[in-house]
Design a protein around this motif. Structure first.
Motif, PDB file in Angstrom:
ATOM      1  N   SER A 279      38.721  57.638  25.177  1.00  0.00           N
ATOM      2  CA  SER A 279      38.768  56.184  25.382  1.00  0.00           C
ATOM      3  C   SER A 279      39.894  55.806  26.342  1.00  0.00           C
ATOM      4  O   SER A 279      39.748  54.870  27.136  1.00  0.00           O
ATOM      5  N   LEU A 284      39.500  52.323  28.158  1.00  0.00           N
ATOM      6  CA  LEU A 284      39.023  51.414  27.125  1.00  0.00           C
ATOM      7  C   LEU A 284      40.049  51.234  26.014  1.00  0.00           C
ATOM      8  O   LEU A 284      39.814  50.484  25.057  1.00  0.00           O
ATOM      9  N   GLU A 335      39.520  51.187  19.799  1.00  0.00           N
ATOM     10  CA  GLU A 335      40.438  50.548  20.753  1.00  0.00           C
ATOM     11  C   GLU A 335      41.864  50.549  20.214  1.00  0.00           C
ATOM     12  O   GLU A 335      42.822  50.820  20.935  1.00  0.00           O
ATOM     13  N   PHE A 341      34.312  50.933  18.050  1.00  0.00           N
ATOM     14  CA  PHE A 341      33.107  50.508  18.765  1.00  0.00           C
ATOM     15  C   PHE A 341      32.326  51.746  19.188  1.00  0.00           C
ATOM     16  O   PHE A 341      32.872  52.852  19.273  1.00  0.00           O
ATOM     17  N   GLN A 343      30.239  53.699  21.993  1.00  0.00           N
ATOM     18  CA  GLN A 343      30.251  53.696  23.451  1.00  0.00           C
ATOM     19  C   GLN A 343      29.344  54.792  24.004  1.00  0.00           C
ATOM     20  O   GLN A 343      29.463  55.960  23.625  1.00  0.00           O
ATOM     21  N   LYS A 344      28.422  54.412  24.879  1.00  0.00           N
ATOM     22  CA  LYS A 344      27.649  55.420  25.600  1.00  0.00           C
ATOM     23  C   LYS A 344      28.541  56.012  26.694  1.00  0.00           C
ATOM     24  O   LYS A 344      29.223  55.276  27.416  1.00  0.00           O
ATOM     25  N   VAL A 345      28.511  57.326  26.785  1.00  0.00           N
ATOM     26  CA  VAL A 345      29.443  58.029  27.660  1.00  0.00           C
ATOM     27  C   VAL A 345      28.675  59.003  28.539  1.00  0.00           C
ATOM     28  O   VAL A 345      27.754  59.688  28.074  1.00  0.00           O
TER      29      VAL A 345
END
Length: 365
Positions: A279, A284, A335, A341, A343-345
């Motif tokens: 992240s 992010l 975060e 959250f 998250q598509k990575v």
């Protein structure tokens, strides 16, 4: 004795936590056992030798009780282990009014729960966890087995009738298993409860600290967090996915290390740090990785474990994870404490980060 109540759309059930409460199993399970025909205690060889006879003796005064034991370890959570469990149900003549009691750690809970979920299209089962790790897996109704291509790819959501958590059984655990279970508590705190996380960081600086009298306090809080999430989202269509924080890479580490060489919690701890790095890498979040990793390393976790394996092999295992969505990688990221959250990575970003770790870079970026 502490008591919590788990509410889900399919079933509500009590969770009992306390020292020596396995000896009260008959009284605590009276609502479950009333009118039932037979009981099958499902355990592994290690746990059976410690607690099997006394639990069986307590129950058989009121019900016909049989016992099934399987080899201890993650390797039993397999298609072969599942078949053996079903065969035991048939050989012991269990019917639809029978009850399976899962006496053991997470492997036994997952395996016995899946057998209960599918035998005669579903019979009652009770969780009697004997490890710290099972504080997570015994609540919430996830049952299942592994496949050579991935962990927990075969299973069902199937809630128990009750959970009896006898903390006295934790005394026999080696330090490695304490770490494994405590990693799930840490995960719960990261995704849901910043105050609980701060309390853990302040009060737990070693494995010995995990075993102090405060155990019941953070055990209850951890289970309550899990129960709250499951109540809101029983079948992981929304917020329950956040419980997978650290698990995408964690499951891959378990697979490539050979299912059993690295405990689930050890793999999840490394997976949580990797998720923080990812992240940050994606801009992010702004985790102080050095600070977070330092605490986990002090507790004995190898947070740099991914660097010991081939990035390509880890990547292949990640792509077979059940959390992949329409061919896209999905990671639970956080975060900041309490703000997870999904998250598509891109595969390339994950592979780049794994490759840098393999080279010895991005250790605390």
């Amino acid at each position: 004795m502490e008591q919590l109540h788990v509410e889900t759309p399919s079933r509500s059930y009590p969770v009992y936590i306390g020292e020596g409460i396995r000896h009260q199993a008959v009284r605590l399970l009276e609502p479950v056992l009333k009118g039932k025909s037979r009981v099958l205690i499902f355990s592994d060889a290690n746990v059976a030798s410690l607690y099997g006879d006394e639990v069986k003796a307590a129950l058989e005064a009121f019900h016909p009780v049989s016992f099934f034991s399987i080899e201890a370890g993650e390797s039993s959570k397999s298609l072969e282990g599942y078949e053996k469990g079903l065969t035991a149900c048939m050989e012991e003549h269990l019917d639809r009014q029978s009850v399976i009691i899962a006496l053991g750690g997470g492997v036994i809970g997952d395996l016995a729960g899946f057998v209960a979920a599918t035998y005669m299209r579903g019979i009652a089962f009770v969780q009697m966890p004997t490890t710290l790790l099972a504080q997570d897996s015994s609540v919430g109704g996830k049952t299942g087995i592994n496949h050579p291509l991935g962990k927990n790819l075969i299973g069902a959501f199937y809630q128990p009738e009750a959970v009896i958590y006898d903390t006295e059984t934790l005394v026999s655990l080696p330090d490695k298993e304490w770490r494994s279970g405590f990693a799930e508590m840490i995960k719960h705190a990261y995704i849901k409860d910043p105050e609980f996380l701060a309390w853990l960081k302040e009060n737990v600086q070693s494995v010995d600290a995990m075993k102090k009298d405060t155990l019941r306090r953070f055990l209850k809080r951890s289970i309550a967090i899990k129960a709250d999430i499951v109540k809101e989202d029983e079948k992981e269509s929304g917020v329950r996915a956040f419980l997978n924080f650290g698990h995408t890479l964690g499951h891959a580490l378990e697979k490539v290390s050979g299912y059993g060489d690295m405990t689930h919690g050890e793999a999840v701890a490394a997976g949580m740090i990797f998720s923080m790095k990812l992240s940050n890498y994606l801009q992010l979040s702004d985790w102080n990785i050095k600070e977070e990793a330092s605490w986990l390393e002090k507790l004995g976790y190898d947070v740099e474990a991914p660097s010991a394996f081939s990035p390509a092999e880890l990547m292949e295992a990640i792509k077979n994870d059940k959390k992949v969505q329409a061919g896209e990688l999905a990671f639970v990221l956080v975060e900041s404490p309490g703000r997870p959250f999904l998250q598509k990575v891109r595969e390339s970003d994950v592979l780049d980060l794994l490759t840098e770790m393999k080279k010895g870079g991005v250790k605390y970026d």
